[in-house]
Structure formats: C-alpha cells, structure tokens
Design an enzyme around this catalytic site. Sequence first.
Site, PDB file in Angstrom:
ATOM      1  N   ASP A  56     -80.016   4.447  84.183  1.00 25.92           N
ATOM      2  CA  ASP A  56     -80.601   5.196  83.007  1.00 25.92           C
ATOM      3  C   ASP A  56     -80.038   5.078  81.725  1.00 25.92           C
ATOM      4  OD1 ASP A  56     -82.416   6.472  84.711  1.00 25.92           O
ATOM      5  OD2 ASP A  56     -82.127   8.472  84.231  1.00 25.92           O
ATOM      6  N   ASN A  99     -86.994   4.142  84.685  1.00 23.22           N
ATOM      7  CA  ASN A  99     -87.730   5.659  85.076  1.00 23.22           C
ATOM      8  C   ASN A  99     -86.795   6.647  84.386  1.00 23.22           C
ATOM      9  OD1 ASN A  99     -89.311   7.296  86.014  1.00 23.22           O
ATOM     10  ND2 ASN A  99     -88.713   7.029  88.209  1.00 23.22           N
ATOM     11  N   ASP A 322     -82.991  20.086  88.702  1.00 28.09           N
ATOM     12  CA  ASP A 322     -82.796  18.815  89.633  1.00 28.09           C
ATOM     13  C   ASP A 322     -81.403  19.341  90.760  1.00 28.09           C
ATOM     14  OD1 ASP A 322     -83.961  17.549  87.857  1.00 28.09           O
ATOM     15  OD2 ASP A 322     -82.038  16.629  86.871  1.00 28.09           O
ATOM     16  N   GLU A 350     -89.191  11.661  89.538  1.00 28.98           N
ATOM     17  CA  GLU A 350     -89.219  10.456  89.998  1.00 28.98           C
ATOM     18  C   GLU A 350     -89.996   9.987  91.032  1.00 28.98           C
ATOM     19  OE1 GLU A 350     -86.740  12.144  88.693  1.00 28.98           O
ATOM     20  OE2 GLU A 350     -85.002  10.883  88.200  1.00 28.98           O
ATOM     21  N   HIS A 394     -83.114   8.847  93.455  1.00 27.70           N
ATOM     22  CA  HIS A 394     -81.878   9.104  93.620  1.00 27.70           C
ATOM     23  C   HIS A 394     -81.482  10.377  94.173  1.00 27.70           C
ATOM     24  CE1 HIS A 394     -81.639  11.100  89.463  1.00 27.70           C
ATOM     25  NE2 HIS A 394     -82.598  10.946  89.695  1.00 27.70           N
ATOM     26  N   ARG A 395     -82.288  11.593  93.784  1.00 31.84           N
ATOM     27  CA  ARG A 395     -81.915  12.722  94.321  1.00 31.84           C
ATOM     28  C   ARG A 395     -82.278  12.715  95.677  1.00 31.84           C
ATOM     29  NH1 ARG A 395     -79.377  14.561  90.425  1.00 31.84           N
ATOM     30  NH2 ARG A 395     -80.341  14.157  87.989  1.00 31.84           N
ATOM     31  N   LYS A 425     -79.847   5.232  89.919  1.00 32.68           N
ATOM     32  CA  LYS A 425     -80.351   5.904  88.583  1.00 32.68           C
ATOM     33  C   LYS A 425     -79.361   6.591  87.786  1.00 32.68           C
ATOM     34  CE  LYS A 425     -84.389   8.013  86.832  1.00 32.68           C
ATOM     35  NZ  LYS A 425     -84.177   9.317  86.089  1.00 32.68           N
TER      36      LYS A 425
END
Length: 443
Positions: A56, A99, A322, A350, A394-395, A425
């Site tokens: 990012d 993204n 998040d 995402e 990613h999460r 990311k």
Amino acid sequence: MTQQKHYPQHIDLEPVMHVEGTVRLPGSKSISNRTLLLAALSEGTTTIHDLLASDDTMVMLGALRSLGIQWDEVDERTVVVHGNGGVLPTGEADLFMGNAGTAIRPLTAALAVIGGDYTLHGVSRMHERPIGDLVDALNEIGAQIEYTGEQGFPPLRIRRGHIHANRMSVRGNVSSQFLTALLMAAPLMARGHAVTIDVVGELISKPYIEITLNLMRRFGVAVEQNGWASFTVQPGQKYVSPGSIHVEGDASSASYFLAAGAIGGGPVRVEGVGQDSIQGDVRFADALERMGAIVTRGENWIEARGNGVLKAIDADFNHIPDAAMTIAVAALYADGTSTLRNIASWRVKETDRLAAMATELRKVGAIVEEGADYITITPPEELLPATIDTYDDHRMAMCFSLAALDGKARRGNAMRINDPKCVAKTFPDYFEAFASIARSELF
Ligand SMILES: O=C(O)C1=C[C@@H](OP(=O)(O)O)[C@@H](O)[C@H](O)C1
Ligand SMILES: C=C(OP(=O)(O)O)C(=O)O
C-alpha cells in the site's frame, strides 16, 4: 522500499499450544500514506521515520514519483520527501493504485483540485470498490473526473477543472476515506476564502477522520470541526513540513498479536503503539478486555494475556471495522454466541468481508449468521482443521492464523492458509512475526 519477498502457495500452521513474546509492529498504513501525501504537498523536506514498507505504501511512493515528487530512501523504514508546496512537477501521469484505498481516494481529490491529466487504476478488486461519492463531491465543485470503466468505480481519468468551492458536501456512509480525501485537499482549494465540507447522512469509521485531522495539524493546517456534520478550513493556511515525523506502529496489525495473547495464554506485547495512539484501532484492546482478557498499556506498548475462556461479545464495531475482523475469529474461542454489529462497510473492502468471514468461519465448524451489516458467530466444541481461502485480503490471512491456536484440540492437524502473500498489503513479514510468538509445545 523495493524488497520482494518469496511466499509459498499456502502456509500450514501447526497447532500452537501457547503464545508468548514481543512483536515490534510495522508502521501504520493509515498514518504512512497520509504522511507521504501531506509531505509531498507541503513546503519543505520531511524525514519520515518508521514508515510502513508494504504494497500500500509502495503504490503511494510510486505515484508520488510519477507525479514528479522527489523522495529518497534512507533505509527501509526511513524516507525523505521533498515537498513541492502543492504544485506537481508532472502534469500527466498514469498511476497504479494497487488495492490501496488510502492511496487512490486522497490522491483523486488532490489531483482533481491541482489539475492535470491523470489516470488512476488498480487491481481488479479496486475496480469494484466504490468511489462515486467522492467523484460526485468533486465534480459538483467543478472538477473534471470521468469513469473509464464502470460508473462509480475506478479506473478514473482526471482532467483540469475549474474548482470553485466555498461549500461542498459528501456522503459518509460508504467510506470515511472520501471525507479524508476532501479534507486533505481542502487547503489547496481555500485560496482567499474558507472551504466548508458538509457530511451528508451518517459518517462511518469516524476515528480515521481524527487521524486525518491530527496529521493535517502537524503539517500546519487547522480544521474547524462542527461535530461530525461539517468541517471548515480557513483561508491562508498551507501545508508546511514539520521537518521530521514518526509513524506509529499499526494498531490494526497489533490486533492479531493481542488476540493471540488473549486466546493462547500470553503475555504477548506489541511495541510501537500505546495508550496515546492517534489510531482508533487501539480500542480493539478495549473489546478484548470486555471479552475477559487482561490488557495492560504503556506509552508505546500494549500487552494482552488470557484469563480463562473468553466471554462472547455483542457490540457495535463501526468505529474499528478493520480490527473487528480479529474479534470475529477470536469469537471462535468464546463461551457463546458473539454478534458484531454495524459493519456493512466490510462488503466493499478488499473482498466482501462479511461473506468471506462467514464462509471461512463455517469451515472450522462455527455456526454463522451473516446479515446485511452484522455477523453472529457461535463457536464449535472443537475447531475443525481446514483450508482457509483468503480472497486476496491480507486481513483474512492474518486473522485466520489465530485459528491455529489450540485452545480447542484439533488432533494435531494443521490449519492451512491459502495464498499467504496477500499479507504484503500491510504486513509483509506477518507470518514470521506470528511464528516468533507461537510455541508448539506446552511448557
Ligand atoms: O482512512 C483510513 O486510513 C482507513 C479507513 C477505513 O476505511 P473506511 O472509511 O472505508 O471504513 C479502514 O477500513 C481502512 O483500512 C483505512
Ligand atoms: C480496508 C482496508 O484497506 P484500504 O486502505 O484499502 O481501504 C484494510 O486495510 O483493511
């Protein structure tokens, strides 16, 4: 900033019996990308310490370079940005935004106001993430932004417009990043007159606006705030470099380790973020406390440890969308049904995170109800070994590593995480950091 890592197609996480240790966090994504843009728009040179090095921030750095902003890498975590006082040396550029919401949204506003001929595009998911509320707000005040694909979504073509903005409005219920973008661009519009931004309807993810206002202040611009309804930038203010600035550790990244400490014994300490953080996601630790974990906090650290079985939680998570994903996986270890409310924004991140979370939690045996803007999770007696899909999110990868914690016996079976490279990311070394606190034997 250019390092490439090699990732396998999947990672098999053996059952972890206990977690303990200290993790030094990578820099905050939200602070890093805001700081990079503000440094570029300001007068003077800014040394940014502890900048996040990840996909990012790479796209933001790449975009700034394409726009003619000079920056030098001192080392992997330190970058010197030579600000250009709100003028861009390059009037034409094709910008790849990956993204990164924190790159495309603020850059769209800044470029539309400064003017030039720019295209902004990203990975295919970026072209499914809404940006219409921001484009409408900007075109309304004279910007020239067109969609080159689907209406309401990137890619975008930005041309020079005629900005006349005393007052403008933006919807806040899809993403707070639209308001952040307008706020950051507002001093560039407030030439000889004040600029007021009205928020139409509900504003989600409010703590991210506080990060924006805090960083603008550090770069010399004060914003007058009328609750969450309107924001005014008085004329005569411009961004001026503070000289050097330090990026806090990422509070969202902290959530995985703190949850691990709460589930897997601990103590686990994260360093780089503490009680005085400007990031709303530090309040994740409050939610863990409500679930029964023992949390202690210092100026630059937070620590969590388990205290018996976690208690189920029923709460509104709009302020920490998040880190709330980490609560959803921690709920697998709770004593009953947990409900996470007011998280509709999960659907436009995402991936559709409500759908993805429900699908993957079911794979490990949870009973899940997926609503339009909520999710309920009832844990199974025992977690089932599973192959977790991560949806280039990613999460999803990071929070499902917690399903390897063997609070409930899994008969020695590994938890497989597909496509672990998506962690790049925001946290390229995530699995190394996770391994550093994981103990596979009881001691
Ligand atoms: O402004 C920011 O830095 C962010 C705002 C939040 O997005 P929304 O405002 O779209 O919820 C958050 O999910 C994202 O990871 C980062
Ligand atoms: C939603 C996220 O990212 P973005 O900044 O791209 O919106 C995220 O990091 O969880």
